[in-house]
Write an enzyme that holds these catalytic residues in place. Structure first.
Site, mmCIF file in Angstrom:
data_model
loop_
_atom_site.group_PDB
_atom_site.id
_atom_site.type_symbol
_atom_site.label_atom_id
_atom_site.label_comp_id
_atom_site.label_asym_id
_atom_site.label_seq_id
_atom_site.Cartn_x
_atom_site.Cartn_y
_atom_site.Cartn_z
ATOM 1 N N ARG A 1 1.009 3.879 -3.221
ATOM 2 C CA ARG A 1 0.425 5.205 -2.979
ATOM 3 C C ARG A 1 1.498 6.266 -2.736
ATOM 4 N NH1 ARG A 1 -5.323 4.069 -0.008
ATOM 5 N NH2 ARG A 1 -5.417 1.842 -0.405
ATOM 6 N N GLU B 1 0.826 -1.210 0.000
ATOM 7 C CA GLU B 1 0.000 0.000 0.000
ATOM 8 C C GLU B 1 0.857 1.256 0.000
ATOM 9 O OE1 GLU B 1 -3.041 0.029 -0.564
ATOM 10 O OE2 GLU B 1 -3.936 -1.849 0.119
ATOM 11 N N ASP C 1 -5.406 -9.741 -7.736
ATOM 12 C CA ASP C 1 -5.705 -8.860 -8.872
ATOM 13 C C ASP C 1 -4.499 -8.236 -9.563
ATOM 14 O OD1 ASP C 1 -5.275 -7.389 -6.533
ATOM 15 O OD2 ASP C 1 -7.066 -6.146 -6.707
ATOM 16 N N GLU D 1 -12.048 1.124 -10.068
ATOM 17 C CA GLU D 1 -11.788 0.174 -11.156
ATOM 18 C C GLU D 1 -12.686 0.328 -12.376
ATOM 19 O OE1 GLU D 1 -11.851 -0.662 -7.937
ATOM 20 O OE2 GLU D 1 -9.715 -1.054 -7.606
HETATM 21 C C1 DMJ Z 1 -6.128 0.898 -4.816
HETATM 22 O O1 DMJ Z 1 -5.309 1.098 -3.729
HETATM 23 C C2 DMJ Z 1 -5.416 0.176 -5.897
HETATM 24 O O2 DMJ Z 1 -6.102 0.338 -7.095
HETATM 25 C C3 DMJ Z 1 -5.244 -1.279 -5.625
HETATM 26 O O3 DMJ Z 1 -4.683 -1.962 -6.693
HETATM 27 C C4 DMJ Z 1 -6.574 -1.897 -5.315
HETATM 28 N N1 DMJ Z 1 -7.257 -1.193 -4.291
HETATM 29 C C5 DMJ Z 1 -7.377 0.228 -4.366
HETATM 30 C C6 DMJ Z 1 -8.544 0.738 -5.165
HETATM 31 O O4 DMJ Z 1 -9.668 -0.006 -5.154
#
Ligand code: DMJ
Length: 656
Positions: free
Chosen positions: A291, A287, A420, A556
């Site tokens: 970010r 994370e 994912d 998404e």
């Molecule tokens: C974001 O932090 C990123 O896109 C991550 O890959 C998945 N979760 C969140 C958004 O839904």
């Protein structure tokens, strides 16, 4: 019976008194003799008790001396060795607090109790904003002073590049590397040309609506959560996750792209003056990489301001201990102050998506700084996962062990949470590196075939294509909203020369993701949808369980809409995105500033705000909407940039 006590060791006693260094005059000798007589008169038990107490007091004295000496030796930090020996997970972040922060300056406020909020209908009708004027007046003076100081700083240290706003005249190369280190930099990604936002038209009406939404979100963050991780818009307070101004950093490049110059300057000042990584705090490697590291790197690329690269390198260094595991598969968490990394307390596993979705950022950090260790550590993970057994036609399990380096919890396959972005980063690393690494491509192509073979089904009655899950051979018609990244990724691959049927599948899945929004009463997708597999009178394709009907302002669907529109030019994708923006405005906008996650996408009368604005709403959702509404393919061209999984654009090393 005990034997009689031996005569007292007189010499011992004398030696103690001599050690005090006093002169041996007659009165003292008298006193000593009388003390000695009294001592001899005590019983053995009494003497032992006294000796024990004396020994105990001496020990206490010694211990307190050591502790005082230690504290005085460490005024601001600990030695590296001591720091490493410290246990992780120290509770240092303040509890969520109510904030009425003064952006840009003022000391950090002491922790306060969070305020409870009453839920009263749709969030956009809630709670009046506080008296802006008096607050604004109070803040204006100090902000003006700070702006003046910042301007002076800019004049003394002019940026290396001439950058007009939104990057329209950014000189090639200069903004993307540290000249002093260029010689050391990895040779491979040495050239990338002038391709940043070459010409930028004024925003159209829909883009202006995104700017308005962003300003509203930003206003809430600025008023109530400045410098904190996330805004709690309903209670007008904030929450902390890492305590690193997550929303602010995640928003930097969106501010730049949307042309919010003043706000960008203010955020930049905070990064320059307040952002502090020397903190005893655990961060999640994935994370914080996508970010914070991703956000800083993109801000650097767009603005050319070396401050962001310096911060990115500092932060990257602090994440490196996570890779020190027996298997080289990184731990999930690392303390950026002490350098102690560790898995979650309940397992020694890491999540597959997490360890395989940090490579774009670490590789780019190496390219820019010339420091190879970032790239090497991240690529080692890719290499190891590439050669692991336990995949099913390219599909990976969700967990991997940091000791053995092997997959665990075998036999469960999903394109949703925990897996994912593994698939996303296979393709994007391949693109980032100029399509050189055949293993990445091979893994990606195999995985797409695995998806088609094992996870792809069609729903009833509308035959919507969707991607379900497989658990030990059993198919589940469950699809996370997270899976809606997939149409965009498939379309991107097709654009970069992969089979045309990837594009066909992208279009089909895009329709489904749109329906996941459209079929809800609020027009917003639930977190998880279940698809109806059997034709039954009156049944819809998309069904939602009570526990899954929340919406976290996730990006998404609009992310994929951006790719589909950019790569097909079809207007319908913009229209779908426009509908979604209207829904966000209707059901998640909080009057006093900010947007809130909601708990029930099926109840337009009471969507139940959850009082949280995730940083990705500004970092991703609004950015992708803005880009979706643009008709300019050169605005962050997909031939020049690859977006990380948090929507932070990074340059493709060898442009195509
Ligand atoms: C974001 O932090 C990123 O896109 C991550 O890959 C998945 N979760 C969140 C958004 O839904």
């Amino acid at each position: 019976m005990y034997p009689p006590a031996p005569p007292a060791p007189h010499r011992d006693f004398i030696s103690v008194t001599l050690s005090l260094g006093q002169s041996d005059d007659g009165s003292k000798t008298q006193r000593r003799r009388s003390c000695w007589r009294k001592w001899k008169q005590l019983s053995r038990l009494q003497r032992n008790v006294i000796l024990f107490i004396l020994a105990f007091l001496m020990l206490c004295g010694l211990l307190s001396y050591i502790s005082v000496a230690d504290q005085s030796k460490a005024p601001s930090g600990r030695s590296a060795g001591e720091q490493r020996a410290r246990p992780a997970n120290l509770p240092i972040l303040p509890a969520p607090q109510k904030a009425d922060a003064d952006p840009g300056d003022g000391p950090v406020r002491p922790p306060q109790k969070p305020q409870r909020h009453a839920r009263r209908g749709p969030p956009n009708l809630q709670i009046r904003a506080p008296d802006k004027d008096s607050q604004g007046r109070r803040q204006d003076g100090s902000r003006r002073r700070e702006a003046a100081a910042d301007e002076a700083h800019q004049q003394q240290n002019p940026p290396r590049t001439v950058v007009s706003w939104r990057g329209s005249v950014i000189e090639p190369e200069q903004g993307t590397e540290l000249p002093s280190r260029r010689a050391e930099a990895p040779s491979r990604p040495s050239s990338w040309g002038p391709r940043i936002l070459k010409h930028m038209a004024s925003p159209n009406e829909r883009q202006k609506a995104v700017i308005d939404a962003f300003r509203h979100a930003w206003a809430g963050y600025r008023k109530f959560a400045w410098g904190h991780d996330e805004l709690k818009p309903v209670s007008r307070s904030f929450s902390e996750w890492f305590g690193l101004g997550l929303t602010l950093i995640d928003s930097l490049d969106t501010l730049w792209i949307l042309g919010l110059k003043k706000e960008f300057g203010e955020a930049r000042r905070w990064v320059s003056r307040k952002l502090q990584f020397q903190k005893d705090v655990d961060v999640n490697l994935f994370e914080s990489t996508i970010r914070i590291l991703g956000g800083l790197l993109s801000a650097y690329h767009l603005s050319g301001d070396p401050l962001f690269l310096q911060r990115a390198e500092d932060f990257g260094n602090r994440l490196m201990p996570a890779f020190q595991t027996p298997s080289k598969i990184p731990y999930s968490d690392v303390n950026i102050g002490t350098g102690v990394a560790h898995p979650p307390w309940w397992t020694s596993d890491s999540t597959v998506a997490e360890v395989t979705s940090i490579q774009l950022e670490f590789r780019e950090l190496s390219r820019l700084t010339g420091v190879r260790k970032f790239q090497e550590a991240a690529e080692e993970v890719t290499r190891r996962v590439h050669s692991l057994s336990g995949k099913k036609d390219g599909l990976v399990p969700m967990f991997i062990n940091t000791h053995s380096g092997l997959f665990t919890h075998m036999g469960v396959f999903t394109l949703g949470a925990r897996a994912d972005s593994y698939y996303e980063y296979l393709l994007k690393q391949w693109i980032q590196g100029g399509k050189q690494d055949a293993r990445l491509l091979e893994d990606y192509l195999e995985a797409v075939e695995g998806i088609k073979r094992h996870l792809l089904r069609r729903s009833e009655p509308s035959k919507l294509a969707f991607v379900g899950e497989l658990a030990h051979g059993r198919f589940s018609a469950k699809m996370d909203h997270l899976v809606c990244f997939l149409p965009g990724t498939l379309a991107l691959g097709a654009h970069h020369g992969l089979p045309a049927d990837h594009m066909a599948l992208a279009r089909e899945l895009m329709d489904t993701c749109y329906q996941m929004n459209r079929q809800m009463e609020t027009g917003l997708s639930p977190e998880i949808a279940h698809f109806n597999l059997h034709a039954q009178e009156g049944q819809k394709d998309v069904q939602v369980k009570p526990a899954d009907r929340h919406n976290l302002l996730r990006p998404e669907t609009v992310e994929s809409l951006f790719y589909l529109h950019r790569l097909t030019g079809e207007r319908k994708y913009q229209d779908w995105g426009w509908e979604i923006l209207q829904s966000f405005n209707t059901y998640t906008r909080v009057a006093s500033g900010g947007y809130s996650s909601i708990s029930n996408v099926q109840d337009p009368r009471n969507p139940q705000p959850r009082d949280k604005m995730e940083s990705f709403f500004l970092g991703e959702t609004l950015k992708y909407l803005y880009l979706l509404f643009s008709d300019d393919p050169d605005l962050l061209s997909l031939d020049a940039y690859v977006f990380n999984t948090e929507a932070h654009p990074l340059p493709i090393w060898a442009p195509v």
